[in-house]
Design a protein around this motif. Structure first.
Motif, PDB file in Angstrom:
ATOM      1  N   GLY A 222     -33.262 -11.438 -21.083  1.00  0.00           N
ATOM      2  CA  GLY A 222     -32.411 -12.508 -21.592  1.00  0.00           C
ATOM      3  C   GLY A 222     -32.662 -13.794 -20.821  1.00  0.00           C
ATOM      4  O   GLY A 222     -33.236 -13.775 -19.742  1.00  0.00           O
ATOM      5  N   GLY A 223     -32.238 -14.917 -21.428  1.00  0.00           N
ATOM      6  CA  GLY A 223     -32.281 -16.182 -20.713  1.00  0.00           C
ATOM      7  C   GLY A 223     -33.647 -16.818 -20.578  1.00  0.00           C
ATOM      8  O   GLY A 223     -33.843 -17.710 -19.776  1.00  0.00           O
ATOM      9  N   THR A 224     -34.609 -16.385 -21.396  1.00  0.00           N
ATOM     10  CA  THR A 224     -35.932 -16.996 -21.278  1.00  0.00           C
ATOM     11  C   THR A 224     -36.103 -18.192 -22.215  1.00  0.00           C
ATOM     12  O   THR A 224     -37.112 -18.871 -22.167  1.00  0.00           O
ATOM     13  CB  THR A 224     -37.050 -15.978 -21.616  1.00  0.00           C
TER      14      THR A 224
ATOM     15  N   GLY B 172     -24.947  -5.042 -13.302  1.00  0.00           N
ATOM     16  CA  GLY B 172     -24.692  -4.497 -14.635  1.00  0.00           C
ATOM     17  C   GLY B 172     -25.681  -4.970 -15.681  1.00  0.00           C
ATOM     18  O   GLY B 172     -26.482  -5.872 -15.443  1.00  0.00           O
ATOM     19  N   PRO B 173     -25.626  -4.366 -16.866  1.00  0.00           N
ATOM     20  CA  PRO B 173     -26.461  -4.824 -17.984  1.00  0.00           C
ATOM     21  C   PRO B 173     -25.827  -6.066 -18.610  1.00  0.00           C
ATOM     22  O   PRO B 173     -24.624  -6.270 -18.464  1.00  0.00           O
ATOM     23  CB  PRO B 173     -26.394  -3.649 -18.958  1.00  0.00           C
ATOM     24  N   PRO B 174     -26.611  -6.887 -19.307  1.00  0.00           N
ATOM     25  CA  PRO B 174     -26.007  -8.037 -19.987  1.00  0.00           C
ATOM     26  C   PRO B 174     -25.196  -7.563 -21.189  1.00  0.00           C
ATOM     27  O   PRO B 174     -25.296  -6.401 -21.592  1.00  0.00           O
ATOM     28  CB  PRO B 174     -27.219  -8.864 -20.429  1.00  0.00           C
TER      29      PRO B 174
ATOM     30  N   LYS C 279     -24.107 -13.113 -21.025  1.00  0.00           N
ATOM     31  CA  LYS C 279     -25.447 -13.512 -21.422  1.00  0.00           C
ATOM     32  C   LYS C 279     -26.474 -12.971 -20.446  1.00  0.00           C
ATOM     33  O   LYS C 279     -26.201 -12.887 -19.255  1.00  0.00           O
ATOM     34  CB  LYS C 279     -25.490 -15.035 -21.414  1.00  0.00           C
ATOM     35  N   GLY C 280     -27.633 -12.637 -20.918  1.00  0.00           N
ATOM     36  CA  GLY C 280     -28.724 -12.236 -20.044  1.00  0.00           C
ATOM     37  C   GLY C 280     -29.332 -13.460 -19.383  1.00  0.00           C
ATOM     38  O   GLY C 280     -29.174 -14.587 -19.854  1.00  0.00           O
ATOM     39  N   GLY C 281     -30.028 -13.231 -18.287  1.00  0.00           N
ATOM     40  CA  GLY C 281     -30.769 -14.310 -17.648  1.00  0.00           C
ATOM     41  C   GLY C 281     -29.944 -15.347 -16.934  1.00  0.00           C
ATOM     42  O   GLY C 281     -30.407 -16.447 -16.665  1.00  0.00           O
TER      43      GLY C 281
END
Lengths: 620, 121
Positions: free
Chosen positions: A332-334, A179-181, A17-19
């Protein structure tokens, strides 16, 4: 901590997951190890998230001149071209059109596979390097050296930039790669270049769901990994149990504190601001070296869904009287999914689409019975027939994606499915015709009954390509369903980033809402996503989530909105009830209608409803 | 004049599909003879990317002199324009014959550029 026997150590820091705090963990590790007496190796950080690099926002570096990253693109010699169209026909990416005997080249569609030059019967095509991005390096930054890659906006070949960046890990160094999400091709490339992987997650059902995807990716790549819990609270059971099932260790935790969130939002390195975290960070690194393990593969048995052999007619053109609202975030993750879930609870007449096919989370808030599930095949892959193969090695030499391996023991050639793009070059050039194409299952398209509405969602197979195409399929099916059910709203939860899946979610939408948070990293990504939305002729509407975490950055977002010709339509205060609602698996509105976040979201939704007609795009 | 129209189903009374690259099918309509043939675009629906480019190429190969659709992106526009095919952006409420009638009476003018953006540059 004594570290011996290592000449070179490469660690990837990833997350499904991002963020979740990848960048926070990477920089805190680098900062701490870079000056720890117990650790003598010099440290280097590579920001491999080339679509949305963020590490540099935390560092004040003096970069050397940017090094360009090139990719080879075809150039036609028109004195030799006879307009036969073989190149256009064989290009899997539709990057060449043959129009009445003249080739037309679309460079941004090209993946530099080289199939066009290989099949041209008249040698009319040569491949010439063209810039697709660049790399910035600061070797003298202290206490660690730093480099990051930037993919040019609109280009799709991030693995190529990551590959070049990864070559900058000198011997004798500890290299930390942020790394990228997600689990798509750029994550595969980052992890492939590492010896060990740290998976950063947060104790929430979203974090757990996406961690599962990342663990399965590490299993496929056979990389030892370990879990790091960010925003840890008293109850991390959901992550601990998952780590146990996959038999990987939890190596460290950073507790959830409002002041930590604030420091990160200011662009500060957490470990530099809070030296008390030092001991935990050093201990976690030591645990990583000793305990990291290749995760076991674990697939949920899950409720078996009714299988239909046929996908419902995708005749989903936008036609009816509904409005599609697409929710995006850049970073991500906002809180994108929480907002989408809350809107879904507020809109009375609606269909939902989860366009974040790399990590579909909306179903965790809107759970219900799966009505339909169908496997979809979006891409090709090469297969080598070992009986026909003459072991000449031509395929391995020619492959641009390093997707063909030779077994050192038997000398047999094998296609590495995680790297194969399905470009078809090897199929064309194999002198023994031993290589053929197969279509592979790259995802599942699903329709669920989600408590008062229909949810269209999809799962992308680990490391599969073409998530943008799967997004289009989700939306096409959603258009058909919303039309048939004569609903007023289609609420689409989009993917993070600005690459192909984000583009596929925005194109043709009526209204785009961007959920951001007041942090320098989120603001940086917001600028990129605003550009993307404006490019489609839409005015993005911005929601600032956790607005009171950092009032001054929130004010800068308001200024950014004005200068970018978009508008802020509301702020949501930081509110524990959002986190509790995710844990409970319901939209925050259903969890506590009177919580500050619910009230803020309700008033934003009322504004959206009021302006429904004025904003409506003519689609007829 | 030979028109290619993006449509949703095989019926002369059907209305224009607003999408070009990912349209279900194309009608090839000859306004001189009134003859209409149907050409599936499903291969393009499967394309991972560049559906507009491939559709435009197919339309050119069908011998179209003009395309009638809802929205045409920049890449498809470039292909059609290179081939000298005119593009008419019309309302998706029009049927094939209504659209052709309005074009031939001069009340709808050909587009002079892509009206929707494809992938951003």
């Amino acid at each position: 901590m004594k570290v011996t026997g290592y000449n070179l150590m490469k660690i990837a820091i990833c997350s499904g997951k991002g963020g979740t705090g990848k960048t926070t963990v990477t920089l805190s590790l680098a900062w701490t190890l870079g000056q720890a007496d117990e650790f003598t190796m010099p440290v280097r950080v590579l920001d491999c998230d080339v679509e949305e690099p963020n590490c540099h926002l935390f560092l004040r570096c003096n970069y050397a001149a940017p090094q360009p990253v090139n990719a080879e693109k075809p150039v036609f010699d028109m004195t030799k071209c006879i307009g036969c169209g073989r190149c256009a026909n064989k290009c899997r990416y539709n990057a060449i059109a043959m129009v009445k005997g003249t080739p037309l080249m679309f460079n941004d569609m090209c993946h530099s596979c080289g199939v066009c030059a290989a099949v041209c019967p008249h040698d009319a095509i040569t491949l010439k390097p063209e810039p697709i991005g660049d790399i910035l390096t600061d070797d003298s930054f202290k206490p660690f050296s730093f480099a990051y890659g930037r993919l040019n906006v609109g280009e799709s070949q991030s693995p190529m930039v990551i590959g070049k960046l990864q070559k900058l890990s000198p011997e004798g160094f500890l290299t930390l790669m942020d790394g990228p999400p997600g689990t798509a091709c750029s994550a595969v490339k980052t992890i492939s270049g590492a010896e060990k992987v740290i998976l950063v997650t947060e104790p929430s059902p979203f974090g757990a769901h996406d961690l599962k995807l990342a663990l399965n990716l590490c299993n496929e790549l056979q990389k030892p990994c370990a879990v790091f819990i960010n925003r840890s609270d008293e109850n991390d059971t959901i992550i601990e149990e998952l780590a146990k099932i996959h038999q990987v260790p939890v190596i460290g935790r950073i507790p959830f504190r409002r002041e930590y969130a604030r420091a990160c939002s200011e662009g500060l390195i957490l470990a530099a601001e809070y030296p008390s975290l030092r001991a935990e960070i050093i201990a976690s690194f030591s645990r990583l070296l000793h305990d990291a393990a290749i995760p076991l593969r674990h697939v949920d048995s899950g409720a078996s869904s009714a299988e239909l052999s046929q996908t419902p007619s995708g005749a989903g053109s936008k036609n009816g009287n509904y409005q599609e609202i697409t929710i995006l975030s850049g970073k991500g993750g906002t809180g994108k999914t929480s907002v989408a879930g809350a809107f879904s609870a507020l809109a009375e007449s609606r269909v939902f689409a989860d366009c974040d096919v790399d990590a579909a989370n909306l179903k965790l808030l809107l759970s219900g019975k799966t009505l339909f599930s169908s496997s979809v095949s979006l891409s090709h892959q090469a297969v080598i027939d070992p009986l026909k193969c003459i072991k000449c090695g031509k395929c391995m030499e020619s492959c641009r994606f390093e997707a063909i391996d030779r077994d050192p023991a038997t000398g047999a050639f094998r296609v590495n499915e995680l790297h194969c793009e399905g470009c078809g070059l090897c199929v064309e050039i194999c002198p023994a015709k031993a290589i053929s194409d197969k279509r592979n299952e790259t995802g599942r398209l699903m329709m669920s009954d989600a408590g008062g509405g229909t949810l269209i969602h999809a799962d992308l197979s680990t490391a599969a390509e073409n998530s943008g195409k799967l997004v289009s399929m989700v939306r096409d099916l959603a258009f058909a369903v919303v039309d048939q059910q004569k609903k007023d709203w289609l609420i689409s939860d989009g993917p993070p980033g600005t690459a192909c899946p984000a583009i596929a979610s925005v194109t043709g939408s009526d209204r785009v809402i961007l959920v951001t948070e007041p942090s320098v990293a989120a603001m940086h990504d917001l600028e990129r996503v605003i550009k993307l939305v404006r490019h489609f002729g839409l005015t993005p509407e911005i929601i600032i989530n956790k607005a009171d975490i950092n009032g001054s950055v929130a004010r800068r977002i308001h200024e950014l909105a004005v200068s970018a010709n978009s508008r802020v339509i509301g702020e949501i205060p930081f509110d524990e009830s959002i986190k509790q609602a995710i844990k409970a698996g319901v939209p925050v509105i259903d969890f506590d209608r009177n919580s500050p976040a619910s009230q803020a979201i309700t008033s934003i939704w009322n504004k959206i409803k009021e302006t429904r007609n004025e904003d409506r795009n003519s689609r007829n | 004049m030979k028109y290619v129209i993006s449509v949703r189903e095989e019926s002369i009374d059907t209305t224009v599909d607003p999408r070009f690259g990912r349209a279900q099918m194309f009608a090839l309509y000859d306004s001189k003879t009134g003859e209409c043939t149907w050409h599936s675009n499903t291969q393009n629906l499967q394309a991972a990317q560049g559906a507009g480019i491939q559709s435009a190429q197919n339309v050119v190969n069908l011998g179209a002199e003009a395309v009638i659709t809802g929205h045409c992106g920049p890449k498809a526009y470039r292909v059609l324009n290179t081939a000298g095919v005119k593009i008419y952006n019309v309302s998706s409420q029009l049927t094939i014959k209504e659209a052709v009638r309005q074009i031939e009476s001069g009340s709808i003018k050909p587009s002079d550029g892509a009206d929707v953006e494809g992938h951003w540059v």
